[in-house]
Design a protein around this motif. Structure first.
Motif, short mmCIF file in Angstrom:
data_model
loop_
_atom_site.label_atom_id
_atom_site.label_comp_id
_atom_site.label_asym_id
_atom_site.label_seq_id
_atom_site.Cartn_x
_atom_site.Cartn_y
_atom_site.Cartn_z
N LEU A 78 -3.00 -1.40 1.65
CA LEU A 78 -2.53 -2.50 0.81
C LEU A 78 -1.31 -3.18 1.42
O LEU A 78 -1.16 -4.40 1.31
CB LEU A 78 -2.25 -2.01 -0.61
CG LEU A 78 -3.47 -1.55 -1.40
CD1 LEU A 78 -3.04 -0.94 -2.73
CD2 LEU A 78 -4.44 -2.70 -1.62
N ILE A 79 -0.45 -2.41 2.07
CA ILE A 79 0.70 -3.02 2.75
C ILE A 79 0.21 -3.85 3.93
O ILE A 79 0.66 -4.99 4.13
CB ILE A 79 1.71 -1.94 3.20
CG1 ILE A 79 2.42 -1.35 1.98
CG2 ILE A 79 2.73 -2.53 4.18
CD1 ILE A 79 3.30 -0.15 2.29
N ARG A 80 -0.72 -3.32 4.71
CA ARG A 80 -1.26 -4.09 5.85
C ARG A 80 -1.88 -5.40 5.38
O ARG A 80 -1.79 -6.42 6.06
CB ARG A 80 -2.31 -3.26 6.60
CG ARG A 80 -1.73 -2.29 7.59
CD ARG A 80 -2.77 -1.77 8.58
NE ARG A 80 -4.00 -1.32 7.97
CZ ARG A 80 -4.24 -0.08 7.53
NH1 ARG A 80 -3.32 0.84 7.63
NH2 ARG A 80 -5.39 0.24 7.01
N GLU A 81 -2.52 -5.38 4.22
CA GLU A 81 -3.15 -6.59 3.69
C GLU A 81 -2.16 -7.53 3.01
O GLU A 81 -2.52 -8.63 2.61
CB GLU A 81 -4.23 -6.20 2.66
CG GLU A 81 -5.41 -5.51 3.27
CD GLU A 81 -6.44 -5.10 2.22
OE1 GLU A 81 -6.26 -5.40 1.02
OE2 GLU A 81 -7.44 -4.47 2.61
N GLY A 82 -0.93 -7.09 2.82
CA GLY A 82 0.08 -7.91 2.16
C GLY A 82 -0.03 -7.88 0.64
O GLY A 82 0.59 -8.69 -0.04
N ARG A 83 -0.76 -6.95 0.11
CA ARG A 83 -0.92 -6.84 -1.35
C ARG A 83 0.18 -6.01 -1.99
O ARG A 83 0.41 -6.11 -3.19
CB ARG A 83 -2.29 -6.25 -1.69
CG ARG A 83 -3.42 -7.14 -1.24
CD ARG A 83 -4.75 -6.70 -1.77
NE ARG A 83 -5.78 -7.62 -1.36
CZ ARG A 83 -5.99 -8.82 -1.91
NH1 ARG A 83 -5.22 -9.22 -2.88
NH2 ARG A 83 -6.96 -9.58 -1.48
N VAL A 84 0.83 -5.19 -1.20
CA VAL A 84 1.94 -4.36 -1.66
C VAL A 84 3.04 -4.48 -0.61
O VAL A 84 2.75 -4.55 0.60
CB VAL A 84 1.50 -2.88 -1.82
CG1 VAL A 84 2.68 -1.95 -2.00
CG2 VAL A 84 0.51 -2.73 -2.98
#
Length: 106
Positions: A78-84
């Motif tokens: 989720l961090i890699r995707e920019g969601r978190v």
């Protein structure tokens, strides 16, 4: 990573961040679905929407796994995707954050 213990505070934080990311992603999918459905002009154009929803459901089911043994992987993705943002996870033990940082860097 499977043997990490989660404190009550960490569980509460993880649940809040997890649910916020899931809710936001589902809202994006719903908005996209509504736009696609609104663009349907002919009956035969409806059927691809079913495939779209099935693919999105599979993606969500694969990505959002709330088992504590999987949460670090989930948060890394989720961090890699920019969601978190990593800052949202402040309050997790440094060991867990280290694992997440490592996963993000892969």
């Amino acid at each position: 990573m499977h043997n990490l213990k989660w404190s009550a505070a960490e569980k509460k934080l993880a649940h809040r961040v997890f649910e916020a990311a899931l809710t936001a992603e589902l809202a994006e999918i719903m908005a996209d679905f509504k736009a696609r459905a609104a663009a349907v002009a002919e009956p035969h154009e409806m059927w691809p929407l079913q495939g779209y929803l099935e693919r999105k459901q599979c993606e969500i089911d694969r990505k959002y796994d709330y088992r504590y043994s999987q949460l670090l992987f989930v948060f890394g993705q989720l961090i890699r995707e920019g969601r978190v943002q990593e800052a949202q996870l402040a309050g997790l033990a440094e060991e867990k954050l280290g694992y997440i940082r490592c996963l993000v860097s892969l």
